[in-house]
Design a protein around this motif. Structure first.
Motif, short mmCIF file in Angstrom:
data_model
loop_
_atom_site.label_atom_id
_atom_site.label_comp_id
_atom_site.label_asym_id
_atom_site.label_seq_id
_atom_site.Cartn_x
_atom_site.Cartn_y
_atom_site.Cartn_z
N ALA A 181 0.82 -1.22 0.00
CA ALA A 181 0.00 0.00 0.00
C ALA A 181 0.85 1.27 0.00
O ALA A 181 0.56 2.23 0.71
CB ALA A 181 -0.94 0.00 1.20
N GLY A 182 1.92 1.27 -0.78
CA GLY A 182 2.75 2.45 -0.91
C GLY A 182 3.75 2.67 0.21
O GLY A 182 4.46 3.67 0.22
N VAL A 253 1.99 -4.52 9.86
CA VAL A 253 1.88 -5.81 10.55
C VAL A 253 0.66 -6.63 10.12
O VAL A 253 0.59 -7.83 10.40
CB VAL A 253 1.86 -5.62 12.08
N ALA A 254 -0.30 -6.02 9.44
CA ALA A 254 -1.49 -6.74 9.00
C ALA A 254 -2.24 -5.91 7.98
O ALA A 254 -2.12 -4.68 7.97
CB ALA A 254 -2.41 -7.07 10.18
N GLY A 255 -2.99 -6.59 7.13
CA GLY A 255 -3.77 -5.85 6.16
C GLY A 255 -4.50 -6.74 5.19
O GLY A 255 -4.32 -7.96 5.18
N LEU A 263 1.39 -7.82 -2.18
CA LEU A 263 2.28 -7.69 -1.02
C LEU A 263 3.64 -8.16 -1.49
O LEU A 263 3.78 -9.28 -1.98
CB LEU A 263 1.78 -8.57 0.14
N VAL A 264 4.66 -7.30 -1.35
CA VAL A 264 5.99 -7.62 -1.88
C VAL A 264 6.98 -7.73 -0.73
O VAL A 264 7.04 -6.85 0.15
CB VAL A 264 6.46 -6.54 -2.88
#
Length: 310
Positions: A181-182, A253-255, A263-264
């Motif tokens: 997310a940037g 830590v979460a999303g 997610l990289v």
């Protein structure tokens, strides 16, 4: 496309695994009972499984070819588009099989409702033939399940029905850089878990159980666990035990990984980094320095045959 073949996927019972380990049933029994355990539990479970297999096998005289394979052969078995896959085992066997088939329908059979919860197992050995017959006549109810996938910078790929684990091979801290997310930061943790909707009631739920207990200890409250529908195209990620220091942070830590997002993670570990799916540690990708992993919802879907509409 006409369906031509039924493939039954089985897995060894605990008794069979013990006999492989100790060479004979008598030696296995001596070991368990000498340790104070009940060997009869192993025998009862094995008997139930064998009876379920025999009943299932007899019921599938439907004019189709029939083949039986053990779970251990899934990574190298060549499934064909004309195959119907039947899994006979606990819920995890469905996840194990789903990532190796390519959209073929899966009839998941519970060999022992006394033992297995069967969240993914709508059929008993006595009802599986009916499900196959409905497939043959194009009357079956199918439920599409979103899967996760990870692609490495070297071109390797791995999919997951329940979850992906990215982290250390042994009980040490994993070091990597995470981007989502940037935002980006270096982290040190015991690994990252990425869960699908189907997996949100499994390993992911245990993490929420732990955090809820910790919150209670400190006098706080935690909301309900993140649970998604099987068809949900989002994924949930959680960083396990992130450590904050001068060289590592714990802000990401979460999303939720939305459709089209990734997610990289870039490995900072010279060795010992792994990525595996659905708890199968033997089938893993190496995640060491120089490797970047991109995680997203896969275009590949699993299709489970249901007894009735969800």
């Amino acid at each position: 496309m006409a369906l031509e073949k039924i493939i039954i996927v089985t897995r060894k019972t605990r008794l069979q695994e013990l006999v492989e380990r100790f060479n004979t049933k008598a030696q296995a029994q001596f070991y368990i009972e000498h340790a104070g355990g009940s060997f009869s539990d192993y025998e009862l479970e094995d008997d139930e499984y064998r009876r379920s297999f025999d009943q299932l096998n007899r019921s599938l005289d439907l004019g189709l070819k029939l083949q039986v394979i053990d779970r251990d052969f899934l990574p190298t078995f060549m499934f064909m588009p004309q195959d119907i896959i039947i899994t006979l085992g606990q819920d995890g066997l469905v996840a194990n099989a789903a990532k190796y088939v390519n959209g073929q329908p899966i009839v998941a059979v519970n060999p022992s409702p006394r033992i297995f919860d069967g969240v993914l197992l709508p059929f008993l050995p006595s009802s599986a033939a009916g499900a196959v017959d409905r497939l043959l006549h194009e009357k079956a109810i199918l439920r599409s399940v979103t899967m996760a996938e990870v692609k490495l910078s070297d071109g390797q790929r791995l999919v997951a029905f329940n979850d992906l684990f990215i982290g250390p091979k042994t009980h040490v801290s994993a070091r990597y850089r995470i981007a989502w997310a940037g935002k980006s930061e270096p982290q040190s943790s015991s690994g990252v878990l990425v869960s699908t909707g189907a997996g949100s009631t499994g390993w992911l739920s245990s993490i929420f159980n732990m955090t809820r207990g910790v919150a209670t200890l400190t006098g706080q409250t935690l909301g309900s666990a993140a649970r998604l529908e099987w068809e949900d195209t989002r994924l949930v990620f959680v960083v396990r035990e992130p450590f904050a220091s001068k060289h590592s942070h714990a802000q990401i830590v979460a999303g939720m990984i939305a459709p089209g997002e990734e997610l990289v993670l870039e490995s900072l570990m010279p060795s010992g980094g792994v990525i595996f799916s659905d708890g199968i540690e033997a089938d893993f990708l190496q995640f060491n320095s120089g490797v970047t992993a991109a995680v997203r919802a896969s275009n590949q879907r699993a299709h489970l045959v249901m007894e009735k509409a969800a």
